[in-house]
Design a protein around this motif. Structure first.
Motif, PDB file in Angstrom:
ATOM      1  N   PHE A 713      49.155  44.988  36.714  1.00 57.88           N
ATOM      2  CA  PHE A 713      48.115  45.512  35.936  1.00 57.88           C
ATOM      3  C   PHE A 713      47.866  47.062  36.301  1.00 57.88           C
ATOM      4  N   PRO A 714      48.642  47.669  35.354  1.00 57.44           N
ATOM      5  CA  PRO A 714      48.712  49.179  35.770  1.00 57.44           C
ATOM      6  C   PRO A 714      47.232  49.865  35.754  1.00 57.44           C
ATOM      7  N   ASP A 715      46.418  49.354  34.842  1.00 58.62           N
ATOM      8  CA  ASP A 715      45.078  50.275  34.974  1.00 58.62           C
ATOM      9  C   ASP A 715      44.323  49.626  36.226  1.00 58.62           C
ATOM     10  N   LYS A 716      44.042  48.351  36.662  1.00 56.39           N
ATOM     11  CA  LYS A 716      43.428  48.087  37.748  1.00 56.39           C
ATOM     12  C   LYS A 716      43.671  46.581  37.809  1.00 56.39           C
ATOM     13  N   GLN A 717      43.322  46.135  39.265  1.00 58.99           N
ATOM     14  CA  GLN A 717      43.626  44.708  39.400  1.00 58.99           C
ATOM     15  C   GLN A 717      42.547  44.531  40.484  1.00 58.99           C
ATOM     16  N   TRP A 718      41.756  43.727  40.728  1.00 60.19           N
ATOM     17  CA  TRP A 718      40.817  43.215  41.647  1.00 60.19           C
ATOM     18  C   TRP A 718      40.301  41.883  41.757  1.00 60.19           C
ATOM     19  N   SER A 719      39.507  41.295  42.718  1.00 64.64           N
ATOM     20  CA  SER A 719      39.018  39.990  42.456  1.00 64.64           C
ATOM     21  C   SER A 719      37.500  40.406  42.580  1.00 64.64           C
ATOM     22  N   ALA A 729      42.625  44.685  34.267  1.00 62.28           N
ATOM     23  CA  ALA A 729      42.098  45.454  33.222  1.00 62.28           C
ATOM     24  C   ALA A 729      43.360  45.955  32.246  1.00 62.28           C
ATOM     25  N   GLY A 730      43.152  45.939  31.122  1.00 62.28           N
ATOM     26  CA  GLY A 730      44.099  46.627  30.223  1.00 62.28           C
ATOM     27  C   GLY A 730      45.135  45.349  29.959  1.00 62.28           C
ATOM     28  N   ALA A 731      46.362  45.971  29.793  1.00 58.36           N
ATOM     29  CA  ALA A 731      47.651  45.148  29.605  1.00 58.36           C
ATOM     30  C   ALA A 731      48.202  44.729  30.790  1.00 58.36           C
ATOM     31  N   GLY A 732      48.455  43.358  31.115  1.00 61.29           N
ATOM     32  CA  GLY A 732      49.204  43.091  32.488  1.00 61.29           C
ATOM     33  C   GLY A 732      49.263  41.347  32.562  1.00 61.29           C
ATOM     34  N   TYR A 733      49.629  41.050  33.786  1.00 65.75           N
ATOM     35  CA  TYR A 733      49.749  39.671  33.796  1.00 65.75           C
ATOM     36  C   TYR A 733      49.647  39.180  35.395  1.00 65.75           C
ATOM     37  N   PHE A 734      49.171  37.740  35.506  1.00 67.08           N
ATOM     38  CA  PHE A 734      49.072  37.068  36.512  1.00 67.08           C
ATOM     39  C   PHE A 734      49.963  35.673  36.605  1.00 67.08           C
ATOM     40  N   ALA A 797      30.899  41.562  21.518  1.00 64.19           N
ATOM     41  CA  ALA A 797      32.023  40.829  22.055  1.00 64.19           C
ATOM     42  C   ALA A 797      33.075  41.910  22.543  1.00 64.19           C
ATOM     43  N   SER A 798      33.600  41.404  23.407  1.00 65.50           N
ATOM     44  CA  SER A 798      34.967  42.130  24.201  1.00 65.50           C
ATOM     45  C   SER A 798      35.871  41.185  24.197  1.00 65.50           C
ATOM     46  N   PRO A 799      36.716  41.116  22.918  1.00 64.92           N
ATOM     47  CA  PRO A 799      37.989  40.089  23.001  1.00 64.92           C
ATOM     48  C   PRO A 799      39.198  40.587  23.553  1.00 64.92           C
ATOM     49  N   ALA A 800      40.033  39.532  23.935  1.00 62.46           N
ATOM     50  CA  ALA A 800      41.480  39.965  24.605  1.00 62.46           C
ATOM     51  C   ALA A 800      42.554  38.980  24.117  1.00 62.46           C
ATOM     52  N   ASN A 801      43.725  39.563  23.813  1.00 62.30           N
ATOM     53  CA  ASN A 801      44.702  38.898  23.447  1.00 62.30           C
ATOM     54  C   ASN A 801      45.389  38.222  24.495  1.00 62.30           C
ATOM     55  N   LEU A 802      45.680  36.908  24.916  1.00 57.05           N
ATOM     56  CA  LEU A 802      46.076  36.105  25.866  1.00 57.05           C
ATOM     57  C   LEU A 802      47.563  35.570  25.332  1.00 57.05           C
ATOM     58  N   GLY A 864      62.860  23.396  41.050  1.00 59.35           N
ATOM     59  CA  GLY A 864      61.394  22.846  41.516  1.00 59.35           C
ATOM     60  C   GLY A 864      60.208  23.746  41.420  1.00 59.35           C
ATOM     61  N   LYS A 865      60.330  24.715  40.697  1.00 63.98           N
ATOM     62  CA  LYS A 865      59.126  25.510  40.315  1.00 63.98           C
ATOM     63  C   LYS A 865      59.011  25.879  38.855  1.00 63.98           C
ATOM     64  N   LEU A 866      57.829  25.517  38.353  1.00 63.88           N
ATOM     65  CA  LEU A 866      57.219  25.867  37.264  1.00 63.88           C
ATOM     66  C   LEU A 866      56.321  27.370  37.181  1.00 63.88           C
ATOM     67  N   VAL A 867      57.103  28.508  36.706  1.00 65.03           N
ATOM     68  CA  VAL A 867      56.418  29.499  36.613  1.00 65.03           C
ATOM     69  C   VAL A 867      55.581  29.722  35.346  1.00 65.03           C
ATOM     70  N   LEU A 868      54.266  29.836  35.572  1.00 65.56           N
ATOM     71  CA  LEU A 868      53.306  30.129  34.246  1.00 65.56           C
ATOM     72  C   LEU A 868      52.752  31.634  34.437  1.00 65.56           C
ATOM     73  N   ARG A 869      52.924  32.257  33.359  1.00 68.63           N
ATOM     74  CA  ARG A 869      52.511  33.521  33.430  1.00 68.63           C
ATOM     75  C   ARG A 869      51.510  33.836  32.226  1.00 68.63           C
ATOM     76  N   PHE A 870      50.110  34.116  32.592  1.00 71.61           N
ATOM     77  CA  PHE A 870      48.990  34.348  31.852  1.00 71.61           C
ATOM     78  C   PHE A 870      49.074  36.017  31.507  1.00 71.61           C
ATOM     79  N   GLU A 871      49.169  36.236  30.317  1.00 76.84           N
ATOM     80  CA  GLU A 871      49.359  37.792  30.116  1.00 76.84           C
ATOM     81  C   GLU A 871      48.395  38.073  29.009  1.00 76.84           C
ATOM     82  N   SER A 872      47.907  39.462  29.440  1.00 74.30           N
ATOM     83  CA  SER A 872      46.783  40.274  28.437  1.00 74.30           C
ATOM     84  C   SER A 872      47.545  41.063  27.670  1.00 74.30           C
ATOM     85  N   LYS A 873      47.756  41.036  26.528  1.00 75.07           N
ATOM     86  CA  LYS A 873      48.143  41.959  25.572  1.00 75.07           C
ATOM     87  C   LYS A 873      47.377  43.344  25.507  1.00 75.07           C
TER      88      LYS A 873
END
Length: 898
Positions: A713-719, A729-734, A797-802, A864-873
């Motif tokens: 997340f180039p804008d910011k990432q935190w917990s 924040a913004g566009a990015g993924y986990f 509201a503050s919607p996001a695309n997932l 042996g690994k299923l990789v799930l990506r949750f991505e915000s556009k």
């Protein structure tokens, strides 16, 4: 759709009057003191900033009266402290030879009036009405000119209140003309006596009567009376026995219309036939405020009474009416107009619709010197004179939290014994002017106490987990002769005790309330209803204002979402404000291991003069970590209630279910006919429980939310929520890696709790900067800048695309509607550290689920690994773990085997 209609309604009301063809606030400003021959002068006036005492010949601006300059609705920016107003008018020919008066509802602060270039008079003060007889200044048959100079330079002794939230600069209430007789009625006061069934009316003349005459009274019920007025008299009295007296009450706010006539002068008004007093609860010595000799459990909101575009002045009469409706529709029975003398038409709607009012005297911010004392006593006299006949007003508050009462001595601020004596004298002054109502000397906070008072009030802003201890301590200290909450030399008598301010705002370290208010509010209500010595409460506040974000409504009066209905269908704030209440005490969440027994305390509060039988339906249901809904059990209990009683019920022993889950105990109280009287709930979390779904072929695999394998997340990432929630924040993924193996897989699904994640003020690089004096409105205007903040769910509201992908294959694209935070964020509240700080409390997301295509998991079997990506556009992304949000789950997959 209802929210949209409300927004459209508010928008229409905010814009309608601004059109040049529409006169702002055209209604008569004083339904309690009305002459039919009157002329409203609101509208467009010429305006100029000019500090000289010479009437200008040119005016640079147009201003919409009566909106204070600097407000959006005035159309003029705040550029100086002194200004001139100008307009012309014509006296209606129908007024004949009557005396013509110019009336100004309120103007802040030093006002000089000129008619046709001649000085008429002046007034000093910011809140109360004044008038001038301009008859001798009128030029017959001509258009008349009026010029008004207002000086609003800051003076430390003036009653500034919280005008930093929006200055009441210049004319801020309706300006109008009216016609009066040679001898006229300046004002009148109605004294109802419900015990005797009589009413006394005192009419105060505008001067000495010029001749012997009669004062006549007509009531809307057909009764009438006459009193003789002797030449030289300045006051006349009328009394009569009411036939079939009709009481004013909250349920039936009946008003008697009246007409008073003195010669050719006639005024119209009204009164409510009611009584305010103090009475003990039946069968006890606990004092309560009483309406019509019956105790009433007061449930109030602090109303700072500001409008975002008009500051002290509301845009329309409909808006003022709806201010009262807003309180009643959530079950409140009163409001406290906070350090502002409110507009008469708003008080009129409280009278007409049935809502109690506590009315504050505004405060100064300097020292209690002679000028300040003079200003306070003058304004008190004038506000009591103006508002005496409003039945909704049940108490006057002369000072708030000792503001303006400190004297600086040796670099210390001291509430001196001399000032305390003066405060007590002001209490006695108010009682002498109005013996029909209760008076508070000081609405107490912050270690300061009462002197002489009719109400034992106190403020407490604190975390929700502290209420039971505080309430226990204060209940123990409530008895005649106690010095608790009183200054040295003063002691408590038999006053009713009420909390007169509480809430999240200021309740956490540095907080301004910009967080879900409902969770701690719920805790407070549960605790309050278990302590009958407290005769009521007052929540801060009715609506958000500038930098206090703890309102039931936002500043623009749009709705906030409580989440209560989603937890118990049909539940609303009214369930927390009714006469019947089932309380679990301060705690509303419990947690434990599967199979453990948790004892839930139960109390029944019945704040009513009735008695009878009820039924309590208790249901226990939940949602497992893998999203399966479970109904555990339902039972019904018969209950008997007594008048004005609080009693402990048998504790509820709950055996925790075997599965890891979050569960709700819902309480529905009904009467004999099945009508729902009250709803409430508590939550029980099973932390260590079974993680195997009921389907033996189903396998549940989770990864702790904080253990993502990759992120960007180039804008910011935190917990957040103490590390149990991840934000981007913004566009990015986990990305998360799930172990997967076996040749017998028939289906794989994923599950995650997710929401959007906008950048709040506290998330920016300048997070936590809130410089300025909050009491004077000079703090932040950003509801998300405080470190404790997480603005509550509302209509904006503050919607996001997932986008969800598995091993690079697209699985699901959806919209996350918002970034919600309200009572549904059960886990985000329960797992907060009890350290007077909050970390994204109340936040939660949406349970997002989907089927993973075979191509994705078949590829995953090779590694042996299923990789799930949750991505915000766009719009950011927040993912929740099993100790945050509302679902007790981490990012997960469900594997169905053959």
């Amino acid at each position: 759709m209802k929210k949209l209609l409300l927004l459209l309604f508010l928008g229409a009301n905010s814009l309608a009057f601004s059109q040049k063809t529409t006169q702002p606030l055209p209604e008569h400003p004083r339904p309690d003191l009305l002459r039919t021959q009157w002329l409203n002068l609101n509208g467009s006036w010429d305006f100029a900033f000019d500090s000289t005492f010479v009437i200008p010949t040119k005016f640079a601006h147009k201003i919409q009266v009566p909106f204070p300059w600097g407000s959006k609705l005035s159309g003029v920016k705040d550029e100086a402290d002194v200004a001139w107003y100008h307009r012309t008018f014509q006296v209606p020919a129908a007024w004949g030879s009557k005396r013509v008066f110019l009336n100004i509802g309120a103007s802040d602060w030093h006002t000089l009036v000129y008619v046709n270039g001649k000085f008429v008079g002046e007034h000093k003060g910011g809140y109360t009405p004044f008038d001038f007889d301009v008859t001798s200044f009128i030029k017959a048959g001509q258009t008349q000119r009026v010029d008004i100079r207002v000086d609003d330079k800051r003076r430390m002794f003036t009653l500034y209140g919280k005008q930093g939230y929006g200055n009441a600069r210049g004319l801020w209430q309706t300006v109008y003309l009216d016609a009066r007789g040679a001898d006229y009625i300046d004002h009148f006061a109605v004294y109802p006596n419900i015990d005797k069934g009589t009413v006394l009316i005192k009419a105060y003349l505008g001067g000495e009567a010029s001749k012997d005459s009669q004062l006549s009274l007509k009531l809307s019920n057909g009764q009438s009376a006459i009193a003789l007025v002797k030449k030289g008299s300045t006051i006349a009295e009328l009394s009569l026995q009411l036939k079939k007296a009709h009481l004013w009450s909250l349920e039936d706010p009946y008003l008697y219309d009246l007409t008073l006539a003195l010669g050719s002068d006639e005024v119209h008004g009204y009164f409510g036939f009611r009584k305010i007093s103090v009475t003990p609860l039946p069968g006890s010595k606990i004092p309560y405020i009483a309406l019509n000799n019956k105790p009433i459990y007061v449930q109030l909101a602090l109303d700072q009474s500001y409008h975002p575009d008009g500051f002290y002045t509301f845009p329309t009469d409909a808006f003022m009416k709806d201010e009262i409706i807003r309180s009643k529709r959530i079950g409140l029975n009163g409001i406290r107009t906070h350090i502002k003398v409110d507009i008469p038409r708003k008080l009129y709607w409280a009278d007409k619709l049935g809502l109690l009012i506590m009315s504050d005297l505004p405060n100064a911010w300097g020292e209690p010197d002679a000028d300040m004392q003079r200003e306070s006593e003058y304004t008190l006299r004038e506000m009591l004179k103006r508002d005496f006949n409003h039945p909704a007003i049940f108490s006057w508050i002369t000072f708030n939290e000792t503001w303006g009462l400190f004297t600086h001595v040796d670099k210390k601020s001291i509430y001196t014994p001399e000032t305390q004596k003066w405060v007590a004298s002001v209490y006695r002054l108010a009682k002498s002017l109005d013996p029909t109502r209760l008076v508070e000397d000081n609405s107490v906070c912050c270690g300061r106490g009462h002197t002489e008072t009719d109400i034992q009030s106190w403020h407490a802003y604190q975390a929700g987990y502290e209420w039971d201890k505080l309430m226990d301590d204060q209940s123990k200290n409530l008895f005649p002769g106690s010095q608790w909450n009183f200054e040295k030399g003063y002691v408590q008598g038999s006053q009713p005790m009420i909390n007169s301010e509480f809430g999240n705002v200021w309740g956490y370290q540095g907080s301004t309330g910009d967080v879900d208010y409902t969770f701690d509010y719920h805790k407070a209500m549960n605790s309050f209803r278990n302590h009958p010595k407290m005769a009521g409460w007052l929540y801060t506040e009715h609506h958000d204002v500038i930098n206090e974000w703890n309102g039931y409504y936002k500043f623009d009066r749009t709705e906030k979402q409580t989440g209560l209905d989603a937890i118990v269908p049909g539940m609303s704030l009214k369930d927390l404000h009714g006469p019947f209440y089932v309380s679990t005490g301060q705690e509303i969440t419990w947690a434990g291991k599967a199979g453990q027994t948790v004892k839930i305390p139960l109390h029944l509060s019945s704040m009513t003069d009735l008695s009878g039988d009820l039924r309590l339906k208790i249901s226990f249901a939940g949602v497992t970590a893998w999203g399966e809904k479970q109904n555990h059990w339902t039972k019904e209990l018969p209950l008997h209630f007594a008048p004005w009683d609080v009693k402990a019920l048998d504790s509820l022993a709950v055996v925790l279910p075997k599965d890891k889950s979050v569960n709700t105990l819902s309480f529905v109280l009904t009467n004999a006919s099945g009508k729902v009287l009250h709803r409430n709930f508590a939550h029980i979390i099973v932390e260590e429980g079974n993680l195997k779904p009921s389907n033996p072929k189903m396998e549940f695999v989770t990864v702790p939310v904080e253990r993502f394998s990759a992120s960007l997340f180039p804008d910011k990432q935190w917990s957040g929520v103490l590390g149990h929630k991840v934000n981007g924040a913004g566009a990015g993924y986990f990305e998360y890696e799930f172990p997967i193996s076996g040749s017998d897989i028939s289906e794989v699904r994923f599950m995650v709790e997710a929401s959007s994640k906008p950048i709040l003020g506290k998330d920016r690089s300048d997070a936590g900067k809130m410089d300025g004096d909050y009491m004077l409105g000079k703090g932040t205007f950003d509801p998300g800048v405080n470190p404790n903040a997480y603005p509550q769910t509302d209509v904006y509201a503050s919607p996001a695309n997932l986008r969800v992908s598995a091993n690079g294959i697209n699985v699901l694209e959806t919209v996350l509607a918002d970034d919600p935070s309200d009572h549904q964020g059960i886990l985000s509240w329960h797992y907060q550290a009890r350290n007077n700080k909050l970390d994204e409390a109340g936040t939660y997301g949406y349970l997002v689920q989907g089927l993973i295509p075979p191509a994705a998991w078949q590829v995953a079997l090779k590694t042996g690994k299923l990789v799930l990506r949750f991505e915000s556009k766009r719009g950011g992304l927040a993912l929740y773990g099993d100790q945050s949000g509302r679902y007790v789950t981490d990012p997960s997959i469900l594997i169905l085997r053959k």
